[in-house]
Design a protein around this motif. Structure first.
Motif, PDB file in Angstrom:
ATOM      1  N   LEU A   1       0.827  -1.210   0.000  1.00 18.00           N
ATOM      2  CA  LEU A   1       0.000   0.000   0.000  1.00 18.00           C
ATOM      3  C   LEU A   1       0.864   1.265   0.000  1.00 18.00           C
ATOM      4  O   LEU A   1       0.357   2.371  -0.237  1.00 18.00           O
ATOM      5  CB  LEU A   1      -0.927   0.010   1.217  1.00 18.00           C
ATOM      6  CG  LEU A   1      -2.115  -0.957   1.156  1.00 18.00           C
ATOM      7  CD1 LEU A   1      -2.725  -1.152   2.535  1.00 18.00           C
ATOM      8  CD2 LEU A   1      -3.161  -0.453   0.177  1.00 18.00           C
ATOM      9  N   SER A   2       2.157   1.094   0.224  1.00 18.38           N
ATOM     10  CA  SER A   2       3.081   2.236   0.212  1.00 18.38           C
ATOM     11  C   SER A   2       3.168   2.895  -1.159  1.00 18.38           C
ATOM     12  O   SER A   2       3.766   3.968  -1.288  1.00 18.38           O
ATOM     13  CB  SER A   2       4.480   1.782   0.637  1.00 18.38           C
ATOM     14  OG  SER A   2       4.985   0.817  -0.280  1.00 18.38           O
ATOM     15  N   ILE A   3       2.564   2.300  -2.175  1.00 19.65           N
ATOM     16  CA  ILE A   3       2.561   2.969  -3.480  1.00 19.65           C
ATOM     17  C   ILE A   3       1.902   4.344  -3.375  1.00 19.65           C
ATOM     18  O   ILE A   3       2.196   5.242  -4.169  1.00 19.65           O
ATOM     19  CB  ILE A   3       1.850   2.101  -4.556  1.00 19.65           C
ATOM     20  CG1 ILE A   3       2.138   2.674  -5.950  1.00 19.65           C
ATOM     21  CG2 ILE A   3       0.357   1.965  -4.279  1.00 19.65           C
ATOM     22  CD1 ILE A   3       1.742   1.782  -7.090  1.00 19.65           C
ATOM     23  N   TRP A   4       1.065   4.541  -2.371  1.00 18.86           N
ATOM     24  CA  TRP A   4       0.446   5.870  -2.203  1.00 18.86           C
ATOM     25  C   TRP A   4       1.464   6.918  -1.763  1.00 18.86           C
ATOM     26  O   TRP A   4       1.211   8.115  -1.886  1.00 18.86           O
ATOM     27  CB  TRP A   4      -0.763   5.779  -1.273  1.00 18.86           C
ATOM     28  CG  TRP A   4      -1.936   5.298  -2.069  1.00 18.86           C
ATOM     29  CD1 TRP A   4      -2.281   4.005  -2.335  1.00 18.86           C
ATOM     30  CD2 TRP A   4      -2.854   6.116  -2.805  1.00 18.86           C
ATOM     31  NE1 TRP A   4      -3.366   3.958  -3.181  1.00 18.86           N
ATOM     32  CE2 TRP A   4      -3.748   5.233  -3.480  1.00 18.86           C
ATOM     33  CE3 TRP A   4      -3.019   7.482  -2.958  1.00 18.86           C
ATOM     34  CZ2 TRP A   4      -4.779   5.707  -4.291  1.00 18.86           C
ATOM     35  CZ3 TRP A   4      -4.059   7.958  -3.765  1.00 18.86           C
ATOM     36  CH2 TRP A   4      -4.916   7.066  -4.417  1.00 18.86           C
ATOM     37  N   ALA A   5       2.627   6.477  -1.274  1.00 18.59           N
ATOM     38  CA  ALA A   5       3.699   7.435  -0.999  1.00 18.59           C
ATOM     39  C   ALA A   5       4.234   8.017  -2.299  1.00 18.59           C
ATOM     40  O   ALA A   5       4.682   9.175  -2.338  1.00 18.59           O
ATOM     41  CB  ALA A   5       4.823   6.758  -0.219  1.00 18.59           C
ATOM     42  N   MET A   6       4.215   7.216  -3.373  1.00 18.25           N
ATOM     43  CA  MET A   6       4.609   7.753  -4.683  1.00 18.25           C
ATOM     44  C   MET A   6       3.656   8.858  -5.105  1.00 18.25           C
ATOM     45  O   MET A   6       4.078   9.909  -5.613  1.00 18.25           O
ATOM     46  CB  MET A   6       4.627   6.640  -5.739  1.00 18.25           C
ATOM     47  CG  MET A   6       5.716   5.607  -5.571  1.00 18.25           C
ATOM     48  SD  MET A   6       5.678   4.336  -6.874  1.00 18.25           S
ATOM     49  CE  MET A   6       6.113   5.293  -8.339  1.00 18.25           C
ATOM     50  N   GLN A   7       2.365   8.624  -4.899  1.00 14.69           N
ATOM     51  CA  GLN A   7       1.375   9.629  -5.286  1.00 14.69           C
ATOM     52  C   GLN A   7       1.535  10.901  -4.457  1.00 14.69           C
ATOM     53  O   GLN A   7       1.431  12.010  -4.984  1.00 14.69           O
ATOM     54  CB  GLN A   7      -0.037   9.054  -5.136  1.00 14.69           C
ATOM     55  CG  GLN A   7      -1.148   9.967  -5.611  1.00 14.69           C
ATOM     56  CD  GLN A   7      -1.071  10.284  -7.103  1.00 14.69           C
ATOM     57  OE1 GLN A   7      -0.407   9.587  -7.854  1.00 14.69           O
ATOM     58  NE2 GLN A   7      -1.745  11.348  -7.518  1.00 14.69           N
TER      59      GLN A   7
END
Length: 501
Positions: free
Chosen positions: A476-482
């Motif tokens: 879910l850390s992909i939202w850190a990219m966003q």
């Protein structure tokens, strides 16, 4: 034909069957178990509005031609785990909030009463709720999309931190007997669904995590990031005493008083099978970032003496970190005498990642020299990404400087998907946007296409297509990219506006 399928399962009892809980929707539809017709009716009346709102939420990303298609797919589809991760969203019984522990937290009762209690598993195979060293990565999805649930989870963690369970048990890796939970240290998790989570925490029995070096630091860093992104000053004031307590507990790990903590010669952090000895890039970096955040929080809370104390620790710790770990190209894994101590760790900039996500880490609030951070990220891209599997599988956790994966542990030659997304976010924050997308794309292509593991993203995989722990929280850390992209756009807009003025 339009139809709605609904089921009404209002009550939850966990394995120990000591407490009956009600799901949060029961406040709107009752708890008698006969609400399925009403739920179906409500869905049929509302679904068109839901579709419009979903479209409005997703369209800015989906319509952005500068973003690759795989990223759009990963960003929204990785959110499956927030619903499918053994997730529970519960009403909070009045008698479940101990007055003696939470009495000083003014927003504790109102927030938990209004927004309920949220729990999701570390993974469908790793049966622990709200595993905190992993939530550190996954939490970006909650704080960006459902910030009140993130704050609720943080209050629960603060309550558990102030409590203790002095029942002794044997830990599997060391064989040592120690208490289940010591006071003023962050728990590893909030409990096992087969027992009684929230009432009995720390279901994890591999290590005694009271001695882990990362958990307390990750709480402090998340508290400040959550304050920065929500602007909730009441939350910050409530968490401040807990942050002071856990940092005081952490101080004992700086045995030589040089301002930098030391790891204990075993796997005493989220990489729980990868031994770390002495000052280390990962935990040392998290420590310096947490100390820097304490300086900021002390200023906001008007405590000059505490601000001065942590400023002094930060100054000494920065010097020790650079002297002991920086080698000109990256920060060494640790300070042991083993050959693996100079491994290139993909996660070495985790502290800087959180600082930049919180509006710190550059200019007057710089902790790690910017040129060192950028050089380390470039080295990671060159070795852990491009020199691993032809640059097509993301970043391997550990790489020897000779260009061979670090095989000193079962975890050092794995790729951790959630760590890679966090690394990609760090690259974007530091201006290495192309490298960040290249790095993250390798994970997406491997998981969703080559391994065929869509909607069950594993914690880890190896170069030889071996994977571990399906359906896991950390990606879910992909939202850190966003978040990094959004902050990048805001910064560019601000610079343009200043140039026009």
């Amino acid at each position: 034909m339009e139809f709605s399928l609904a089921w009404d399962m209002p009550r939850i009892m966990f394995g120990a069957q000591g407490q009956v809980y009600y799901r949060r929707y029961t406040r709107f539809f009752g708890s008698d178990g006969d609400a399925a017709p009403a739920l179906s009716h409500y869905a049929l009346c509302q679904y068109a509005d839901w579709e419009e709102r979903i479209s409005a939420w997703q369209s800015p990303v989906l319509d952005d031609r500068s973003l690759p298609a795989w990223y759009k797919s990963a960003l929204f589809n990785e959110l499956y785990f927030l619903a499918d991760g053994g997730t529970v969203w519960l009403e909070v019984p009045e008698d479940s909030l101990p007055e003696e522990l939470g009495g000083n937290m003014c927003q504790l009762r109102p927030l938990l009463t209004e927004y309920g209690r949220f729990g999701y598993l570390e993974g469908q195979e790793y049966r622990m709720y709200n595993t905190y060293d992993v939530h550190f990565y996954a939490s970006f999805a909650l704080i960006m999309l459902w910030p009140k649930l993130e704050l609720s989870l943080q209050y629960d963690m603060a309550l558990a931190t102030l409590g203790e369970d002095l029942t002794w048990r044997r830990y599997l890796m060391s064989g040592v007997m120690a208490p289940v939970k010591r006071r003023n240290v962050i728990p590893h998790d909030i409990g096992d669904p087969d027992d009684e989570p929230w009432l009995r925490v720390n279901a994890y029995v591999i290590h005694d995590t009271a001695d882990w070096k990362d958990l307390n630091l990750k709480f402090v860093l998340q508290v400040y990031r959550d304050y920065y992104l929500t602007g909730d000053q009441g939350f910050l004031r409530d968490m401040w005493p807990v942050c002071l307590a856990v940092m005081e507990s952490e101080m004992k790990f700086d045995k030589d008083q040089d301002g930098l903590i030391e790891n204990g010669g075993y796997a005493d952090q989220t990489y729980d099978a990868w031994v770390t000895t002495g000052p280390s890039a990962y935990c040392g970096g998290l420590w310096l970032a947490a100390v820097a955040v304490m300086v900021q929080m002390a200023a906001l809370c008007g405590t000059q003496d505490i601000q001065d104390k942590f400023s002094s620790i930060l100054s000494r710790g920065q010097q020790a970190y650079e002297r002991l770990l920086w080698n000109g190209r990256y920060y060494n894994y640790d300070c042991s005498s083993r050959p693996q101590s100079c491994s290139i760790m993909s996660d070495q900039c985790a502290g800087q990642w959180f600082l930049r996500a919180s509006g710190l880490g550059e200019g007057e609030t710089e902790v790690f020299p910017t040129q060192h951070v950028v050089r380390a990220l470039q080295t990671i891209f060159e070795f852990n990404v491009q020199a691993f599997a032809g640059g097509t599988m993301g970043a391997v956790n550990g790489m020897q400087p000779q260009g061979v994966p670090d095989r000193s542990s079962v975890q050092s030659d794995e790729v951790w998907v959630g760590v890679v997304y966090g690394l990609a976010a760090t690259m974007i924050q530091e201006g290495l946007t192309w490298e960040g997308f290249q790095t993250a794309e390798g994970c997406y292509r491997t998981v969703w296409e080559r391994l065929g593991l869509g909607f069950q993203t594993p914690e880890a995989y190896c170069q030889k297509r071996v994977f571990r722990s399906l359906a896991y929280m950390r990606p879910l850390s992909i939202w850190a990219m966003q978040l990094a992209l959004q902050q990048q756009h805001k910064k560019a807009e601000l610079q343009t506006s200043r140039a026009q003025d």
